[in-house]
Design an enzyme around this catalytic site. Structure first.
Site, PDB file in Angstrom:
ATOM      1  N   HIS A   1      57.243  42.389   9.257  1.00  0.00           N
ATOM      2  CA  HIS A   1      58.412  41.625   8.807  1.00  0.00           C
ATOM      3  C   HIS A   1      57.991  40.437   7.946  1.00  0.00           C
ATOM      4  CE1 HIS A   1      61.333  43.675  11.543  1.00  0.00           C
ATOM      5  NE2 HIS A   1      60.185  44.009  12.110  1.00  0.00           N
TER       6      HIS A   1
ATOM      7  N   ASP B   1      65.446  37.265   8.391  1.00  0.00           N
ATOM      8  CA  ASP B   1      65.199  38.624   8.831  1.00  0.00           C
ATOM      9  C   ASP B   1      66.443  39.108   9.571  1.00  0.00           C
ATOM     10  OD1 ASP B   1      62.781  40.658   9.542  1.00  0.00           O
ATOM     11  OD2 ASP B   1      64.240  40.569  11.178  1.00  0.00           O
TER      12      ASP B   1
HETATM   13  C1  UDX Z   1      56.770  47.239  12.553  1.00  0.00           C
HETATM   14  C2  UDX Z   1      57.395  48.508  13.114  1.00  0.00           C
HETATM   15  O1  UDX Z   1      56.395  49.289  13.728  1.00  0.00           O
HETATM   16  C3  UDX Z   1      58.056  49.288  12.034  1.00  0.00           C
HETATM   17  O2  UDX Z   1      58.668  50.442  12.595  1.00  0.00           O
HETATM   18  C4  UDX Z   1      59.069  48.463  11.303  1.00  0.00           C
HETATM   19  O3  UDX Z   1      59.554  49.202  10.203  1.00  0.00           O
HETATM   20  C5  UDX Z   1      58.435  47.171  10.816  1.00  0.00           C
HETATM   21  O4  UDX Z   1      57.780  46.508  11.876  1.00  0.00           O
HETATM   22  P1  UDX Z   1      54.235  47.747  11.707  1.00  0.00           P
HETATM   23  O5  UDX Z   1      53.849  48.503  12.913  1.00  0.00           O
HETATM   24  O6  UDX Z   1      53.558  46.473  11.482  1.00  0.00           O
HETATM   25  O7  UDX Z   1      55.793  47.509  11.581  1.00  0.00           O
HETATM   26  O8  UDX Z   1      54.037  48.753  10.466  1.00  0.00           O
HETATM   27  P2  UDX Z   1      54.406  48.628   8.951  1.00  0.00           P
HETATM   28  O9  UDX Z   1      55.860  48.423   8.717  1.00  0.00           O
HETATM   29  O10 UDX Z   1      53.818  49.820   8.322  1.00  0.00           O
HETATM   30  O11 UDX Z   1      53.659  47.309   8.468  1.00  0.00           O
HETATM   31  C6  UDX Z   1      52.295  47.149   8.567  1.00  0.00           C
HETATM   32  C7  UDX Z   1      51.805  46.282   7.424  1.00  0.00           C
HETATM   33  O12 UDX Z   1      50.473  45.895   7.690  1.00  0.00           O
HETATM   34  C8  UDX Z   1      51.811  47.005   6.088  1.00  0.00           C
HETATM   35  O13 UDX Z   1      52.261  46.141   5.076  1.00  0.00           O
HETATM   36  C9  UDX Z   1      50.351  47.366   5.862  1.00  0.00           C
HETATM   37  O14 UDX Z   1      49.948  47.363   4.503  1.00  0.00           O
HETATM   38  C10 UDX Z   1      49.640  46.259   6.599  1.00  0.00           C
HETATM   39  N1  UDX Z   1      48.341  46.745   7.091  1.00  0.00           N
HETATM   40  C11 UDX Z   1      48.260  47.601   8.144  1.00  0.00           C
HETATM   41  C12 UDX Z   1      47.212  46.316   6.462  1.00  0.00           C
HETATM   42  O15 UDX Z   1      47.279  45.555   5.486  1.00  0.00           O
HETATM   43  N2  UDX Z   1      46.004  46.748   6.930  1.00  0.00           N
HETATM   44  C13 UDX Z   1      45.878  47.588   7.982  1.00  0.00           C
HETATM   45  O16 UDX Z   1      44.752  47.929   8.351  1.00  0.00           O
HETATM   46  C14 UDX Z   1      47.057  48.035   8.615  1.00  0.00           C
END
Ligand code: UDX
Length: 475
Positions: A26, A132
């Site tokens: 977020h 948000d």
């Molecule tokens: C959470 C919920 O899981 C998701 O369902 C909702 O849509 C948003 O909040 P999250 O698990 O953090 O999200 O996944 P995601 O939405 O994919 O965000 C992860 C972020 O971290 C992405 O921007 C990704 O680029 C970043 N990331 C992840 C990295 O930069 N490096 C990594 O190794 C892993």
């Protein structure tokens, strides 16, 4: 006092507050939105500046974003809830604390002082708050202070449509899901099936229902909703939301995504970890399109047995891979260790890191596939680079995202059922080696082209951002 723009060519300065939910998935898109708005000039000579509100829980480090101003607000999250880190519990605690909680100073007092102009006239009074979608209590407080709110939805348009419809779906008896009906269609929301809806079988379900109700109410009570998607990706879903929210008096519903392409703010940023850039050098040594990138986002976790199956599934696939193993990836462990013999078995072909510069990884020529949990940011980032996906969703909107990926955009497929090394190997071969995978990859490339168009100067997302800037300046 703030100078007013007008015929004399003077600049009409406008200050916007943004307030992300304090979680990686977020914070990233909200900072990207802040980056896209900051310093932007709209029609009539107005110019925007941005102040980011953040909590102490998962605090953002202001020194990493010198262009933006920051203000800490009291979060009132009890230490045991903060330590547990469950996202639903934290959303509830945060809203309760902001809505008349007992913190001193109160959220209301702090917000009032952040909104106010400074005495020297350099900082104008804030003209709106972008929150948000989970922060309903902040919207209520802003309304008391006479401050309009816009809502940023960090999930898809389909996800918001589903949350708006949630009470009706409950009433129709789709939930709790019955085992025999998991694959039945949700008639009101094609192509969703019962199993794609957000449901947890534990005691948290009551809280989930409450939070989804807040999300819908917050969107309906806002001046405008900004969604991290693009018009060409979800035309029917956006149309439906626009119709529905227009009826609620919401002035604008804008698809401004993918935000990470509009502003590089916080690319690869992590709250607690440093992106391991050695993986880029390693990718440089791998053949084009050969590497499977494996990451389950910032929150999803595996149990110890699943972790072993993933490790040996990757090993037995014979495919090069880059795997993100966060220190908290395995439930109950502080630092998961790879199984005995694994590192030797995958030497030269597999790389394991704690946190990736994900956007850069997905853009690398060596990456040919992404095994993802389908958090919306990861999904959009993969779509943006034309990388096809193996999907293993866990919770919240992730099942819904997987469904769209498979049934609508056809740029990935779900790895169904229990994680098991033989099935994992099959899925990896299907995506990375077989003909079907090549076809999926072609479609992913086509989808990327559509996204590229929305970012051109006359593209839909650029137009939407301009409309947003002008709307904020008009407030
Ligand atoms: C959470 C919920 O899981 C998701 O369902 C909702 O849509 C948003 O909040 P999250 O698990 O953090 O999200 O996944 P995601 O939405 O994919 O965000 C992860 C972020 O971290 C992405 O921007 C990704 O680029 C970043 N990331 C992840 C990295 O930069 N490096 C990594 O190794 C892993």
């Amino acid at each position: 006092a703030t100078r007013r723009g007008g015929g004399d060519g003077s600049i009409r300065r406008r200050r916007v507050l943004v307030f992300p939910l304090p979680f990686q998935g977020h914070i990233n898109p909200m900072l990207q939105l802040a980056g896209a708005l900051h310093g932007r000039r709209g029609g009539g000579g107005g110019e925007l500046s941005v102040t980011v509100l953040h909590t102490r829980f998962n605090a953002i480090d202001p020194s990493r974003y010198p262009e933006l101003a920051f203000a800490e607000v009291p979060d009132g999250i009890p230490p045991d809830v903060a330590a547990n880190g469950n996202i639903v519990d934290i959303i509830v605690a945060l809203n309760v604390a902001m809505d008349g909680g007992e913190s001193s100073p109160s959220f209301r007092d702090v917000l009032a002082s952040v909104v106010a102009a400074d005495d020297e006239g350099r900082k104008p009074r804030a003209s709106c708050l972008i929150i948000d979608g989970n922060l309903m209590a902040a919207q209520k407080t802003a309304a008391e202070l006479g401050l309009p709110t816009l809502v940023l939805r960090t999930g898809s348009a389909a996800c918001l449509g589903c949350y708006l419809a949630y009470p009706a779906l409950l009433q129709k008896g789709y939930l709790p899901p019955k085992e025999s009906q998991l694959y039945e269609p949700v008639e009101e929301l094609p192509p969703l099936r019962v199993r794609d809806l957000y449901y947890t079988s534990n005691a948290n379900q009551e809280l989930v229902r409450k939070v989804l109700g807040w999300i819908a109410e917050t969107a309906r009570n806002s001046n405008g909703v900004v969604i991290n998607t693009f018009d060409e990706l979800e035309p029917a879903e956006l149309e439906r939301i626009r119709r529905e929210l227009d009826g609620d008096g919401v002035a604008i519903v804008l698809a401004v995504g993918p935000l990470h392409k509009l502003s590089p703010m916080n690319a690869g940023g992590s709250l607690h970890l440093c992106p391991d850039r050695s993986c880029i050098e390693w990718l440089d040594t791998q053949a084009t399109g050969s590497v499977l990138y494996v990451s389950f986002g910032s929150l999803a976790s595996l149990d110890s047995n699943e972790f072993l199956e993933v490790a040996w599934g990757l090993e037995s696939s014979g495919q090069p891979f880059l795997w993100v193993v966060r220190p908290d990836l395995v439930k109950g462990l502080d630092k998961p260790s790879l199984p005995d013999g694994f590192e030797r078995a995958v030497e030269g072909r597999g790389k394991v890191i704690k946190w990736a510069p994900q956007q850069e990884v997905l853009a690398h020529h060596a990456v040919g596939g992404f095994w993802t949990h389908n958090g919306w940011n990861s999904t959009l980032e993969s779509v943006s680079e034309g990388v096809p996906m193996i999907c293993k969703p866990q919770f919240a909107d992730q099942m819904l995202n997987t469904r769209y990926l498979e049934a609508v955009w056809a740029v990935g497929f779900e790895l169904v059922g229990k994680l098991e090394r033989g099935e994992i190997k099959k899925a990896i071969k299907r995506l990375m080696v077989e003909k079907e995978g090549a076809e999926i990859r072609e479609r992913a490339k086509e989808l990327k082209k559509k996204m590229d168009q929305c970012l051109e100067s006359s593209g839909s997302s650029q137009i939407a951002i301009n409309r947003l800037v002008n709307y904020i300046i008009s407030l």
